[in-house]
Design a protein around this motif. Structure first.
Motif: not given
Length: 398
Positions: A268-274, A290-291
């Motif tokens: 749905s939008q740009e997300y970061s993964l941790h 970051d993406r």
């Protein structure tokens, strides 16, 4: 007849004399021979002694010559040392004169500094008395100032809370009616003023479906929507395609949010993964991307992750972009084997690859190396004894 007898007697006596002379001569010859032999032996011994004396004398002469040469070298060395001592003595005398001159100069400067020190001490004493007076005057106002500061801090917090509430109300008033009191991720919940980690409901973008998720509001500023969490091995992660698609477990404990939900959320939008990790010794590490997003089921929930950083290894342990998801009943890896079955969990396997956070959760007390356990290769190798793993996402521009 007497004459004949007399003649015989004289002949006998002469014969006896000749015999005695011969005997005596033989004895003397033998004695002379013995003396000559003894003289020759003594002469030989004397010759040997003389040879030894000559050899010893030659050695002594050689040693004496060596000692003479060594003595000459020592004399030269002593002469050089004497010259060096003389030079050092001259230099020492020069340095002593310089030292005396410097002592005289520094003595004058020290006297000047002592005078300045005395003046500064007097000035300090005067200032100390003035500070004491000021402290006495400010003592009574300190309590009032502290009280005012506390009141000001309380007012500031109240104003900030009111502003947050106003902003939140404005956001709510600008939303369509059907979106009131709904949030699409934990970041929006945090922005609304909720700062405690816990279970919250979100509505997936472009959908009427609501999902209960665990929100981490503490890690690196909070606002994280948790996708996966493991902490005790209470939930079995060796499951099939449909279960990984829909999700399993409880958000309050071990769970997998579900590939379909992860796809709808991250696309749905740009997300970061941790990715947060902790081993059985209590060491913590993380990998940040970051993406991050995954494709839909028609592309087998292919992985997309870029911009790696973090402390869990020198490089990323996730498979490369485009790797498809595999489970024990749906093999999409690039290995002739079935990685999901070998690794006992659903994951993005390339050729079995360097990671699998959904493998078997072995207890921390186990020391047996097992290759179907939780793995994050570039941090702990093929067999990481893990006590906690968490995968969570947050908007990239948070």
């Amino acid at each position: 007849q007497l004459s004949l007898m007399s003649k015989n007697v004289r002949s006998g006596m002469e014969e006896m004399k000749r015999t005695a002379v011969h005997t005596q001569t033989a004895a003397m010859l033998e004695m002379g021979t013995n003396l000559l032999s003894q003289s020759a032996e003594q002469t030989r011994k004397l010759t040997d002694v003389e040879t030894q004396v000559l050899n010893q004398t030659s050695r002594l002469e050689i040693q004496l010559l060596e000692y003479s040469l060594f003595t000459n070298r020592l004399e030269k060395h002593i002469l050089l040392q004497t010259q060096e001592i003389s030079r050092l003595s001259d230099k020492n005398s020069f340095l002593e004169q310089r030292l005396l001159a410097l002592e005289a100069q520094y003595g004058k400067e020290l006297q000047g500094l002592q005078s300045e020190k005395q003046q500064l001490q007097e000035l300090l004493e005067r200032q100390s008395r003035m500070v004491s007076q000021l402290q006495g005057e400010l003592g009574s106002s300190a309590l009032n100032s502290t009280l005012l500061q506390r009141q000001q801090a309380m007012l500031t917090d109240t104003v900030q809370q009111l502003l947050a509430m106003v902003n939140h109300c404005n956001e709510i008033s600008n939303r369509p009616k059907e979106e009131l009191l709904t949030f699409r991720d934990c970041a929006e919940i945090l922005r609304s003023g909720v700062a405690e980690s816990g279970i919250y409901s979100i509505r997936l973008p472009n959908s009427t479906q609501t999902v209960k998720v665990f929100c981490d509001m503490k890690t690196r500023g909070g606002g994280w929507t948790v996708l996966q969490h493991r902490t005790n091995g209470s939930v079995d992660f060796y499951r099939g395609w449909r279960e990984y698609k829909m999700g399993f477990g409880e958000p309050s404990g071990e769970h997998w949010l579900g590939n379909e939900i992860i796809h709808k959320l991250t696309s749905s939008q740009e997300y970061s993964l941790h990715v947060q990790l902790q081993d059985r010794e209590g060491n913590e590490a993380f990998s940040h991307y970051d993406r991050f997003y995954i494709d839909g089921e028609d592309n087998n929930y292919s992985l997309h992750a870029e911009g790696f950083s973090g402390t869990a290894g020198r490089t990323s342990s996730l498979a490369h972009t485009g790797t498809q998801f595999s489970t024990k009943d749906r093999d999409n890896d690039r290995c002739t084997c079935k990685c999901a079955q070998l690794a006992s969990g659903g994951w993005w396997f390339d050729a079995c690859g360097p990671s699998n956070l959904n493998g078997i959760y072995y207890p921390a007390s186990s020391n047996v190396v097992r290759y179907n356990g939780i793995k994050w290769y570039y941090w702990k190798g093929p067999n990481m004894m893990t006590i906690m793993t968490t995968m969570m996402v947050r908007p990239k521009d948070f």
